[in-house]
Scaffold this active site. Structure first.
Site, short mmCIF file in Angstrom:
data_model
loop_
_atom_site.label_atom_id
_atom_site.label_comp_id
_atom_site.label_asym_id
_atom_site.label_seq_id
_atom_site.Cartn_x
_atom_site.Cartn_y
_atom_site.Cartn_z
N TYR A 59 0.86 -1.19 0.00
CA TYR A 59 0.00 0.00 0.00
C TYR A 59 0.88 1.23 0.00
CZ TYR A 59 -4.99 -0.42 0.02
OH TYR A 59 -6.27 -0.57 -0.38
N GLU A 61 -0.47 4.78 -0.56
CA GLU A 61 -1.25 6.01 -0.79
C GLU A 61 -0.37 7.22 -0.54
OE1 GLU A 61 -4.07 4.22 1.70
OE2 GLU A 61 -5.75 4.81 0.41
N ASP A 212 -5.10 14.39 -25.28
CA ASP A 212 -5.28 13.00 -24.88
C ASP A 212 -4.47 12.14 -25.84
OD1 ASP A 212 -6.08 10.39 -24.50
OD2 ASP A 212 -8.18 10.88 -24.15
N THR A 238 -2.23 6.54 -22.20
CA THR A 238 -2.19 5.19 -21.65
C THR A 238 -0.83 4.60 -21.97
OG1 THR A 238 -3.25 4.36 -23.65
CG2 THR A 238 -4.67 4.71 -21.75
N LYS A 241 -0.84 1.00 -25.14
CA LYS A 241 -1.20 0.94 -26.57
C LYS A 241 0.09 1.01 -27.40
CE LYS A 241 -5.88 2.79 -25.96
NZ LYS A 241 -5.99 3.52 -24.69
N ARG A 247 -0.85 -2.25 -18.80
CA ARG A 247 -2.16 -1.58 -18.86
C ARG A 247 -2.21 -0.49 -17.78
NH1 ARG A 247 -6.29 -2.46 -21.57
NH2 ARG A 247 -5.10 -4.10 -22.56
N1 DSN Z 1 -10.74 1.21 -25.34
C1 DSN Z 1 -9.74 2.08 -25.88
C2 DSN Z 1 -9.52 1.84 -27.33
O1 DSN Z 1 -9.68 0.72 -27.75
O2 DSN Z 1 -9.20 2.76 -28.06
C3 DSN Z 1 -10.01 3.50 -25.59
O3 DSN Z 1 -10.19 3.65 -24.26
#
Ligand code: DSN
Length: 438
Positions: A59, A61, A212, A238, A241, A247
């Site tokens: 933990y 925090e 974004d 993110t 990707k 993730r």
């Molecule tokens: N689910 C993601 C995507 O596939 O682009 C976006 O959050």
């Protein structure tokens, strides 16, 4: 496959053979079918190891040096390393690596910069935006007032195919709606997003500008897409990707926004950070800073362009006329007016080609059915595929969809997919471990 030979996860096979078997089966699925979901990738074994580590037990925090629990000396070093690597990778003044997901990163920025009811200008979901850009289904639209811009219309001219972000509309809405925040970024948009015009429009109306970067983060890190860092006030992204990490989400921003962003993520939005994932993010940030990753990012785009060219030659219409990034958006209607995105996704799944249905701009069908498909190259580029394989994949897709009522034709494609995938295993060492048990 019996549980005894289904998985490389020997250490705990006996303790939970049921879950171990499922992990083995998923490894098999990822290795023997084509992964063309634009938001997915294959992480390195080092990223897998860090995210499956003892750091999950802790933990933490708070933030490094300011934790609410004892025993965080090592964790502080882990999180500091991740923050420093993120800052260095993107040339940013501040990084927050705690968001559990891209949606949390976006919510954190809204919470940091806005009051409830404030106006935000962002991209329409049905033109390629994200749920957190003000979809009626998302909490974002219940807390803040979203106004949406979209794409220009399509054109027949191959040199100016249209379906690009309508910057005139962005400027017009900014002037009439006076948003406090303008958001650039998309989940289903195949062209480069230039941050500069958004900055200019935001400055004209005194708005914050958030980029974004969930989808292009790896392309930005790899130097093949323009970086919004230093132009936008804040970039969310993110890590799983195009960036090819675990993730999760992250935020980079100007130093003067650091405290507000940090407080918005914790304690504003989240509790204990996932420090095993933070460690894996640190690994991914270091990997993304290498010359190898720059070559990878360039190949992702080259592969998407090759896939686009071959799909067009096979009779598919592409939204925006082609691609500058890692994805291709296919409008299925000119290929076959009866074929929905849902049916196409399902039949391609049966042929071993994994992708997702997607709305196309002004789609006459619902978001559940759709008239489009979204295809992406990040994962199979990681596995080593190049432009020649993209031409093969386009042909396999075309054949599957045009012969979709013929089970033997689908089975034949499935066999060719398996053969192609066997030449490009994403995790040879794990597969060797699995085979070694047999
Ligand atoms: N689910 C993601 C995507 O596939 O682009 C976006 O959050």
């Amino acid at each position: 496959m019996s549980p005894e030979n289904a998985t490389p996860f020997d250490g705990w096979l006996e303790e939970d053979p049921e879950v171990a078997r499922l992990l083995g089966e998923e490894l098999d699925r990822q290795s023997t079918t084509l992964q063309l979901i634009a938001s997915e990738n294959f992480t390195s074994p080092a990223v897998l190891a860090a995210s499956g580590s003892v750091l999950t037990n802790k933990y933490a925090e708070g933030y490094p040096g300011r934790r609410y629990y004892g025993g965080n000396q090592i964790i502080d070093e882990v999180e500091d390393l991740a923050r420093e690597r993120a800052k260095s990778l993107f040339g940013a003044e501040h990084a927050n690596v705690q968001p559990h997901a891209g949606a949390n990163a976006n919510l954190g920025v809204y919470q940091a910069l806005l009051e409830p009811g404030d106006t935000v200008l962002a991209m329409r979901l049905d033109h390629g935006g994200h749920l957190t850009h003000g979809s009626p289904a998302s909490i974002t639209s219940k807390v803040w007032h979203f106004v949406s811009y979209g794409l220009t219309g399509a054109s027949e001219d191959p040199d100016t195919p249209g379906e690009v972000i309508d910057l005139d509309q962005v400027a017009h809405l900014a002037k009439t709606e006076r948003p406090k925040l303008i958001v650039a970024g998309a989940t289903a948009y195949a062209r480069t997003i230039d941050p500069v015009p958004f900055r200019e429009i935001a400055d004209e109306v005194g708005a914050y500008f958030m980029f974004d970067g969930a989808h292009p983060a790896g392309l930005i890190a790899g130097g093949v897409h323009p970086s919004p860092v230093g132009i936008a006030d804040v970039m969310t992204f993110t890590t799983h990707k195009t960036l090819r990490g675990p993730r999760g989400g992250a935020i980079v921003c100007r130093a003067d926004l650091a405290k507000r962003i940090d407080s918005a993520i914790f304690p504003g939005l989240q509790g204990g950070p996932l420090e095993h994932v933070v460690a894996a993010k640190a690994v991914a940030f270091a990997e993304a800073a290498t010359p190898d990753f720059r070559r990878y990012a360039a190949q992702v785009v080259a592969n998407a362009k090759a896939l686009a060219t071959s799909l067009k030659a096979a009779g598919f219409r592409l939204v925006s006329g082609g691609t500058d990034n890692h994805m291709v958006l296919v409008d299925l209607r000119p290929f076959d007016a009866e074929l929905t995105g849902k049916e196409a996704q399902e039949v391609l799944d049966r042929a071993g080609i994994t992708c997702n249905r997607n709305t196309i701009p002004d789609d006459p069908r619902s978001a559940f059915i759709t008239s489009g498909l979204r295809l992406g190259t990040p994962a199979e580029t990681t596995a080593g595929m190049g432009t020649a394989e993209m031409a093969t994949i386009a042909e396999l897709i075309s054949r599957t969809l045009s012969q979709r009522s013929d089970e033997s034709a689908i089975a034949a494609v499935r066999a060719e997919v398996a053969e192609l995938c066997a030449a490009f295993p994403p995790y040879p060492s794990l597969m060797a471990g699995a085979a070694g048990r047999g």
